[in-house]
Scaffold this motif. Sequence first.
Motif, short mmCIF file in Angstrom:
data_model
loop_
_atom_site.label_atom_id
_atom_site.label_comp_id
_atom_site.label_asym_id
_atom_site.label_seq_id
_atom_site.Cartn_x
_atom_site.Cartn_y
_atom_site.Cartn_z
N PRO A 37 0.80 -1.23 0.00
CA PRO A 37 0.00 0.00 0.00
C PRO A 37 0.84 1.28 0.00
CG PRO A 37 -0.72 -1.51 1.73
CD PRO A 37 0.58 -2.03 1.18
N GLY A 38 2.15 1.16 0.02
CA GLY A 38 3.03 2.33 0.09
C GLY A 38 3.76 2.36 1.42
N THR A 39 4.35 3.49 1.74
CA THR A 39 5.03 3.66 3.02
C THR A 39 4.11 4.47 3.91
OG1 THR A 39 7.19 3.55 1.97
CG2 THR A 39 7.10 4.53 4.17
N ILE A 40 3.57 3.80 4.94
CA ILE A 40 2.52 4.37 5.77
C ILE A 40 3.02 4.52 7.21
CG2 ILE A 40 0.12 4.11 6.54
CD1 ILE A 40 0.37 4.10 3.49
N PRO A 41 2.87 5.72 7.81
CA PRO A 41 3.25 5.91 9.21
C PRO A 41 2.17 5.36 10.15
CG PRO A 41 2.49 7.98 8.30
CD PRO A 41 2.44 6.98 7.18
N PHE A 42 2.60 4.80 11.26
CA PHE A 42 1.68 4.27 12.29
C PHE A 42 2.23 4.60 13.67
CE2 PHE A 42 0.71 1.36 8.78
CZ PHE A 42 -0.68 1.28 8.85
N GLN A 43 1.30 4.72 14.64
CA GLN A 43 1.66 4.78 16.05
C GLN A 43 1.62 3.35 16.58
OE1 GLN A 43 2.64 7.58 17.79
NE2 GLN A 43 2.60 8.46 15.75
N VAL A 44 2.54 3.01 17.45
CA VAL A 44 2.60 1.65 18.01
C VAL A 44 1.65 1.57 19.20
CG1 VAL A 44 4.08 -0.06 19.12
CG2 VAL A 44 4.99 1.34 17.26
N ALA A 45 0.72 0.62 19.15
CA ALA A 45 -0.18 0.36 20.28
C ALA A 45 0.50 -0.57 21.27
CB ALA A 45 -1.49 -0.25 19.79
N SER A 46 1.15 -1.62 20.77
CA SER A 46 1.92 -2.52 21.63
C SER A 46 2.91 -3.31 20.79
CB SER A 46 0.99 -3.49 22.38
OG SER A 46 0.40 -4.40 21.48
N ALA A 47 4.00 -3.70 21.44
CA ALA A 47 5.03 -4.53 20.80
C ALA A 47 5.62 -5.42 21.88
CB ALA A 47 6.12 -3.65 20.19
N GLU A 48 5.63 -6.73 21.60
CA GLU A 48 6.17 -7.66 22.60
C GLU A 48 6.94 -8.78 21.91
OE1 GLU A 48 2.25 -10.48 23.22
OE2 GLU A 48 2.48 -8.74 24.50
N PRO A 49 7.97 -9.29 22.57
CA PRO A 49 8.76 -10.37 21.98
C PRO A 49 7.88 -11.58 21.68
CG PRO A 49 9.80 -9.55 23.99
CD PRO A 49 8.44 -8.92 23.91
N ALA A 50 8.20 -12.28 20.58
CA ALA A 50 7.43 -13.45 20.17
C ALA A 50 8.37 -14.63 19.89
CB ALA A 50 6.59 -13.13 18.94
N GLY A 51 9.50 -14.68 20.58
CA GLY A 51 10.43 -15.79 20.42
C GLY A 51 11.33 -15.62 19.21
N ALA A 52 12.09 -16.68 18.94
CA ALA A 52 13.05 -16.64 17.85
C ALA A 52 12.47 -17.27 16.60
CB ALA A 52 14.32 -17.37 18.26
N GLY A 53 12.88 -16.74 15.47
CA GLY A 53 12.51 -17.29 14.17
C GLY A 53 13.69 -18.00 13.56
N PRO A 54 13.69 -18.20 12.25
CA PRO A 54 14.80 -18.87 11.58
C PRO A 54 16.13 -18.17 11.84
CG PRO A 54 12.95 -18.56 10.08
CD PRO A 54 12.63 -17.81 11.34
N GLY A 55 17.16 -18.94 12.06
CA GLY A 55 18.48 -18.38 12.28
C GLY A 55 18.64 -17.70 13.63
N GLY A 56 17.69 -17.89 14.55
CA GLY A 56 17.79 -17.28 15.87
C GLY A 56 17.40 -15.82 15.91
N ARG A 57 16.91 -15.30 14.80
CA ARG A 57 16.52 -13.89 14.79
C ARG A 57 15.23 -13.70 15.57
NH1 ARG A 57 19.15 -14.17 9.76
NH2 ARG A 57 20.86 -12.70 9.74
N ALA A 58 15.13 -12.57 16.25
CA ALA A 58 13.97 -12.29 17.09
C ALA A 58 12.72 -12.02 16.26
CB ALA A 58 14.26 -11.07 17.97
#
Length: 195
Positions: free
Chosen positions: A61-82
């Motif tokens: 949809p393009g480059t859209i600005p947002f305000q963060v409501a919440s952000a929390e860790p969700a474990g590791a993905g491939p290669g150990g990346r968060a």
Amino acid sequence: MASNGTANSTAAPTRRADRDWVELGRVVRTHGLDGTLLVGLHSDDPSNLIAAHSLRLAGGPGTIPFQVASAEPAGAGPGGRARVRLSLVGLETRERAQLFVGAGVLVPESVLAELPEGEFYWRDLIALRVLDRAGESLGVLAEIVPTAGADVFVIRRAGPDLMLPVTDGLILRVDRERQELWLDVSAREPAEGAP
């Protein structure tokens, strides 16, 4: 985080002309029915995204600005990346969130955490002249490609690009003042050409 003159891949280099914004990761998929996104980061450290109050999603949809409501860790993905579960103000349905799957997640450069002496972000290496152990020029670091196994340095030179996986012992020295990146390529068989 890496130390002793090594790199921290928390912030991957952005291909955008606007160097004031840094891509921390990409939207992997939606998470639930309320518009929550699952973001795969380019590093194993979620702190920069978790601390962000605002961000941009760069996708279909393009480059859209947002305000963060919440952000929390969700474990590791491939290669150990968060991974991070991310809820954004105004992105509150699964259908709308689906439009941003694959989008880059960008934060202002100014919110990146200060690193200890001798540490730096990957993006700080872009455009440095790359030298081998003997001081011979290998080219210029043009890009760093995050992969599941290891990030890959893409070194631009006269012939095909030189691609080197970033493994322990590859980086010998970074001289930001002289704009030089010294690498130990003696024990590696670098791949040439496109990924």
